[in-house]
Motif scaffolding. Structure first.
Motif, short mmCIF file in Angstrom:
data_model
loop_
_atom_site.label_atom_id
_atom_site.label_comp_id
_atom_site.label_asym_id
_atom_site.label_seq_id
_atom_site.Cartn_x
_atom_site.Cartn_y
_atom_site.Cartn_z
N ALA A 1 0.81 -1.29 0.02
CA ALA A 1 0.08 -0.09 -0.11
C ALA A 1 0.92 1.19 -0.14
CB ALA A 1 -1.01 -0.08 1.05
N PHE A 2 0.47 2.34 -0.62
CA PHE A 2 1.08 3.53 -0.87
C PHE A 2 0.51 4.53 -0.06
CE2 PHE A 2 3.27 6.91 -3.01
CZ PHE A 2 4.82 6.45 -2.94
N ILE A 3 1.00 5.43 1.06
CA ILE A 3 0.12 6.48 1.38
C ILE A 3 0.84 7.81 1.05
CG2 ILE A 3 -0.58 7.61 3.38
CD1 ILE A 3 -0.24 4.69 4.74
N TRP A 4 0.32 8.75 0.79
CA TRP A 4 0.81 10.08 0.45
C TRP A 4 0.41 11.09 1.73
CZ3 TRP A 4 -0.64 7.39 -3.76
CH2 TRP A 4 0.35 7.31 -4.78
N LEU A 31 -5.21 1.78 10.59
CA LEU A 31 -5.18 1.53 9.10
C LEU A 31 -4.16 0.44 8.70
CD1 LEU A 31 -5.73 2.64 6.17
CD2 LEU A 31 -3.75 4.10 6.37
N THR A 32 -3.05 0.32 9.27
CA THR A 32 -2.05 -0.59 8.92
C THR A 32 -2.47 -2.00 9.28
OG1 THR A 32 -0.57 -0.15 10.88
CG2 THR A 32 -0.04 1.13 8.88
N SER A 33 -3.04 -1.99 10.34
CA SER A 33 -3.74 -3.27 10.81
C SER A 33 -4.71 -3.91 9.83
CB SER A 33 -4.15 -3.21 12.38
OG SER A 33 -3.28 -3.03 13.24
N TYR A 34 -5.57 -2.95 9.33
CA TYR A 34 -6.86 -3.29 8.50
C TYR A 34 -5.96 -3.91 7.19
CZ TYR A 34 -10.25 -2.89 5.07
OH TYR A 34 -11.11 -3.19 3.76
N LEU A 35 -4.99 -2.98 6.58
CA LEU A 35 -4.16 -3.44 5.49
C LEU A 35 -3.58 -4.79 5.58
CD1 LEU A 35 -2.65 -0.09 4.54
CD2 LEU A 35 -4.91 -1.18 3.28
N ARG A 36 -2.84 -4.91 6.53
CA ARG A 36 -2.17 -6.26 6.98
C ARG A 36 -3.19 -7.50 6.85
NH1 ARG A 36 2.49 -4.73 6.67
NH2 ARG A 36 3.35 -3.02 7.80
N SER A 37 -4.45 -6.94 7.46
CA SER A 37 -5.34 -8.31 7.59
C SER A 37 -6.12 -8.57 6.31
CB SER A 37 -6.58 -7.87 8.56
OG SER A 37 -7.44 -6.62 8.00
N ARG A 38 -5.72 -7.75 5.20
CA ARG A 38 -6.46 -7.94 3.87
C ARG A 38 -5.01 -8.28 3.12
NH1 ARG A 38 -10.36 -7.74 6.31
NH2 ARG A 38 -12.26 -6.45 6.03
N GLY A 39 -4.05 -8.65 3.53
CA GLY A 39 -2.76 -9.41 2.72
C GLY A 39 -1.93 -8.45 2.33
N ILE A 40 -1.97 -7.24 2.74
CA ILE A 40 -1.00 -6.21 2.28
C ILE A 40 0.53 -6.54 3.20
CG2 ILE A 40 -0.20 -3.73 2.23
CD1 ILE A 40 -2.79 -4.34 0.11
N LYS A 41 1.36 -6.56 2.39
CA LYS A 41 2.88 -7.05 2.97
C LYS A 41 3.30 -5.59 3.39
CE LYS A 41 6.68 -9.85 2.68
NZ LYS A 41 7.52 -10.62 2.04
N TRP A 42 3.35 -4.69 2.28
CA TRP A 42 4.28 -3.55 2.58
C TRP A 42 3.43 -2.25 2.56
CZ3 TRP A 42 8.87 -5.28 4.30
CH2 TRP A 42 9.39 -6.20 3.73
N ILE A 43 4.06 -1.27 3.52
CA ILE A 43 3.17 -0.27 3.69
C ILE A 43 4.21 0.85 3.45
CG2 ILE A 43 1.68 1.32 4.87
CD1 ILE A 43 0.43 -1.44 6.24
N ILE A 44 4.17 1.71 2.56
CA ILE A 44 5.32 2.73 2.13
C ILE A 44 4.43 4.01 2.02
CG2 ILE A 44 6.71 3.47 0.41
CD1 ILE A 44 7.28 0.55 1.38
#
Length: 154
Positions: A1-4, A31-44
């Protein structure tokens, strides 16, 4: 996931780390917990300016990597790597030096890339958008030298 999330200017954060901790960190964790629960590995996260004082808070909030590490804001990716070995770093190549020709390009890349490649978790990119001062031939040379330095670091 990419956050500005432009959180800084040249001299430092637009908000204090204390403000970030109180008002933003809980939501980053959600937000990052939610993203990881959906299979997102990297958050940039992309933030301009000197974000050095906020880096530990972004990491605590679940952000894995940051960019662009603007040199004009005083950020040195080698120092950031030493402080945060697990942080994914993208950027940190001084765009204004790339505009100054092969000698300046070599000095910039040879001064940073071998160290960064040896530590891992790094993607070499400019410290912001490519400005019009960079000629097409200098940009091609920057890419070629980056590939050569990477190949020799394996």
């Amino acid at each position: 996931a990419f956050i500005w999330e432009d959180m800084a200017y040249k001299n430092g954060p637009l908000i204090s780390p204390e403000f970030f901790r109180e008002f933003m960190l809980p939501y980053y964790k959600d937000l990052t917990s939610y993203l990881r629960s959906r299979g997102i590995k990297w958050i940039i996260l992309d933030s301009d300016g000197n974000i050095e004082r906020l880096i530990p808070l972004f990491m605590e909030g679940g952000v894995d990597g940051l960019l662009p590490f603007e040199c004009a804001a005083g950020l040195d990716i080698r120092e950031i790597r030493k402080m945060y070995p697990s942080l994914r770093i993208l950027g940190g190549i001084d765009k204004m030096k790339i505009a100054k020709g092969k000698g300046a390009i070599n000095k910039e890349l040879e001064g940073k890339l071998p160290f960064m490649f040896s530590k891992g978790g790094y993607i070499p990119t400019l410290d912001h958008h490519v400005p019009p001062e960079i000629s097409y031939s200098d940009f091609k040379y920057y890419l070629e030298r980056t590939r050569e330095i990477y190949s020799s670091s394996k």
